[in-house]
Design a protein around this motif. Structure first.
Motif, PDB file in Angstrom:
ATOM      1  N   LYS A  91     175.887  78.103  63.616  1.00 47.95           N
ATOM      2  CA  LYS A  91     175.857  78.497  62.208  1.00 47.95           C
ATOM      3  C   LYS A  91     174.545  78.071  61.571  1.00 47.95           C
ATOM      4  O   LYS A  91     173.894  78.845  60.837  1.00 47.95           O
ATOM      5  N   LEU A  92     174.112  76.836  61.853  1.00 48.59           N
ATOM      6  CA  LEU A  92     172.834  76.346  61.317  1.00 48.59           C
ATOM      7  C   LEU A  92     171.654  77.155  61.855  1.00 48.59           C
ATOM      8  O   LEU A  92     170.684  77.395  61.135  1.00 48.59           O
ATOM      9  N   ALA A  93     171.760  77.563  63.128  1.00 44.87           N
ATOM     10  CA  ALA A  93     170.668  78.317  63.753  1.00 44.87           C
ATOM     11  C   ALA A  93     170.651  79.774  63.306  1.00 44.87           C
ATOM     12  O   ALA A  93     169.624  80.450  63.401  1.00 44.87           O
ATOM     13  N   GLY A  94     171.795  80.248  62.825  1.00 41.88           N
ATOM     14  CA  GLY A  94     171.883  81.647  62.401  1.00 41.88           C
ATOM     15  C   GLY A  94     171.939  82.621  63.551  1.00 41.88           C
ATOM     16  O   GLY A  94     171.666  83.815  63.386  1.00 41.88           O
ATOM     17  N   GLN A  95     172.311  82.113  64.733  1.00 39.38           N
ATOM     18  CA  GLN A  95     172.376  82.972  65.921  1.00 39.38           C
ATOM     19  C   GLN A  95     173.192  82.293  67.007  1.00 39.38           C
ATOM     20  O   GLN A  95     173.473  81.097  66.939  1.00 39.38           O
ATOM     21  N   GLY A  96     173.590  83.090  68.020  1.00 41.76           N
ATOM     22  CA  GLY A  96     174.288  82.519  69.159  1.00 41.76           C
ATOM     23  C   GLY A  96     173.335  81.726  70.026  1.00 41.76           C
ATOM     24  O   GLY A  96     172.153  82.081  70.149  1.00 41.76           O
ATOM     25  N   LEU A  97     173.836  80.640  70.610  1.00 45.15           N
ATOM     26  CA  LEU A  97     173.004  79.787  71.467  1.00 45.15           C
ATOM     27  C   LEU A  97     173.726  79.539  72.784  1.00 45.15           C
ATOM     28  O   LEU A  97     174.941  79.341  72.795  1.00 45.15           O
ATOM     29  N   ASP A  98     172.976  79.529  73.892  1.00 45.05           N
ATOM     30  CA  ASP A  98     173.612  79.185  75.163  1.00 45.05           C
ATOM     31  C   ASP A  98     173.734  77.656  75.243  1.00 45.05           C
ATOM     32  O   ASP A  98     173.171  76.929  74.410  1.00 45.05           O
ATOM     33  N   PRO A  99     174.486  77.123  76.216  1.00 44.48           N
ATOM     34  CA  PRO A  99     174.724  75.679  76.280  1.00 44.48           C
ATOM     35  C   PRO A  99     173.461  74.822  76.270  1.00 44.48           C
ATOM     36  O   PRO A  99     173.401  73.796  75.589  1.00 44.48           O
ATOM     37  N   THR A 100     172.446  75.224  77.024  1.00 49.80           N
ATOM     38  CA  THR A 100     171.206  74.438  77.059  1.00 49.80           C
ATOM     39  C   THR A 100     170.508  74.440  75.705  1.00 49.80           C
ATOM     40  O   THR A 100     170.014  73.403  75.243  1.00 49.80           O
ATOM     41  N   ILE A 155     178.557  68.220  62.426  1.00 52.12           N
ATOM     42  CA  ILE A 155     177.524  69.263  62.466  1.00 52.12           C
ATOM     43  C   ILE A 155     176.879  69.434  63.842  1.00 52.12           C
ATOM     44  O   ILE A 155     176.083  70.352  64.037  1.00 52.12           O
ATOM     45  N   THR A 156     177.205  68.571  64.802  1.00 55.48           N
ATOM     46  CA  THR A 156     176.664  68.737  66.158  1.00 55.48           C
ATOM     47  C   THR A 156     177.627  69.495  67.063  1.00 55.48           C
ATOM     48  O   THR A 156     177.338  69.685  68.254  1.00 55.48           O
TER      49      THR A 156
END
Length: 236
Positions: free
Chosen positions: A210-219, A202-203
């Motif tokens: 998927k857990l955040a429900g949005q795209g995330l940048d590397p940081t 899950i990390t």
């Protein structure tokens, strides 16, 4: 899976060494498909697959193994080289073309032609058990000869996992692998192996998003990964 490496691929995943159970489930699904689909099949060769290396039974059997002690002692290359000579392919955690991460290796049969499904399953199981026994023997040797260094390694990993604020996916896999070794050798008592296994999955970047429900940048992923690990470990 449709129109991936082959036109149709039936894939079953189960924890542990449940090769027989995974095959029986896939076999039932295959029978269901075959009642409706006209497979390309030759009585002498077997299934005629889109990918030539899958011709025959079309069966690919794989097992994921955690080999930290063999990696630490530098023995893993020799062991996996010997395994390759027994008709077993060795891949990284994400399959073909990937490197091993978190001391995880995927073992699978190299050929599908000329052997029955049962033979392929039994051969992989036998070879995997030999690798597992070598890993266990190496762990015992490490405990006897390098206990302080081993304790330092796994406790450092556990400490970073508990307190880090930023963590890349590669660092997380390495530290979770070390902590998992510590749990299995009873050198760490603050977390259980099941939690560490779950965190290895899950990390990963896609799962975090998927857990955040949005795209995330590397940081953003590194921040969320560290926070998720802290939360799951401290909940125990």
């Amino acid at each position: 899976m449709v129109n991936e490496e082959d036109h149709i691929r039936i894939q079953t995943l189960l924890p542990g060494l449940q090769l027989g159970e995974a095959y029986h489930l896939a076999d039932k699904i295959d029978d269901l498909f075959e009642s409706k689909l006209d497979y390309a099949f030759d009585e002498r060769i077997g299934y005629i697959t889109a990918c030539p290396t899958n011709v025959g039974t079309g069966l690919r059997v794989s097992i994921m193994v955690h080999l930290p002690a063999l990696v630490v002692t530098g023995q893993v290359r020799g062991v996996l080289s010997a395994v390759s000579n027994l008709g077993i392919s060795v891949r990284g955690i994400y399959g073909e073309g990937t490197e091993a991460s978190g001391n995880m290796f995927q073992l699978s049969n190299q050929v599908t032609l000329g052997r029955s499904e049962q033979e392929l399953i039994e051969n992989l199981h036998a070879v995997t058990m030999q690798v597992i026994e070598q890993e266990r023997a190496t762990r015992k040797k490490l405990i006897l000869e390098m206990r302080e260094q081993l304790e330092d390694r796994v406790q450092r990993a556990y400490g970073v996992l508990c307190h880090a604020r930023l963590m890349t996916s590669q660092e997380a896999l390495k530290l979770l692998s070390d902590a998992k070794l510590g749990v299995e050798l009873q050198l760490i008592s603050g977390v259980d192996g099941e939690t560490l296994n779950e965190l290895m999955v899950i990390t990963q970047p896609a799962y975090l998003q998927k857990l955040a429900g949005q795209g995330l940048d590397p940081t953003q992923r590194d921040i969320r990964r560290a926070a998720l690990i802290r939360k799951r470990i401290r909940a125990k």
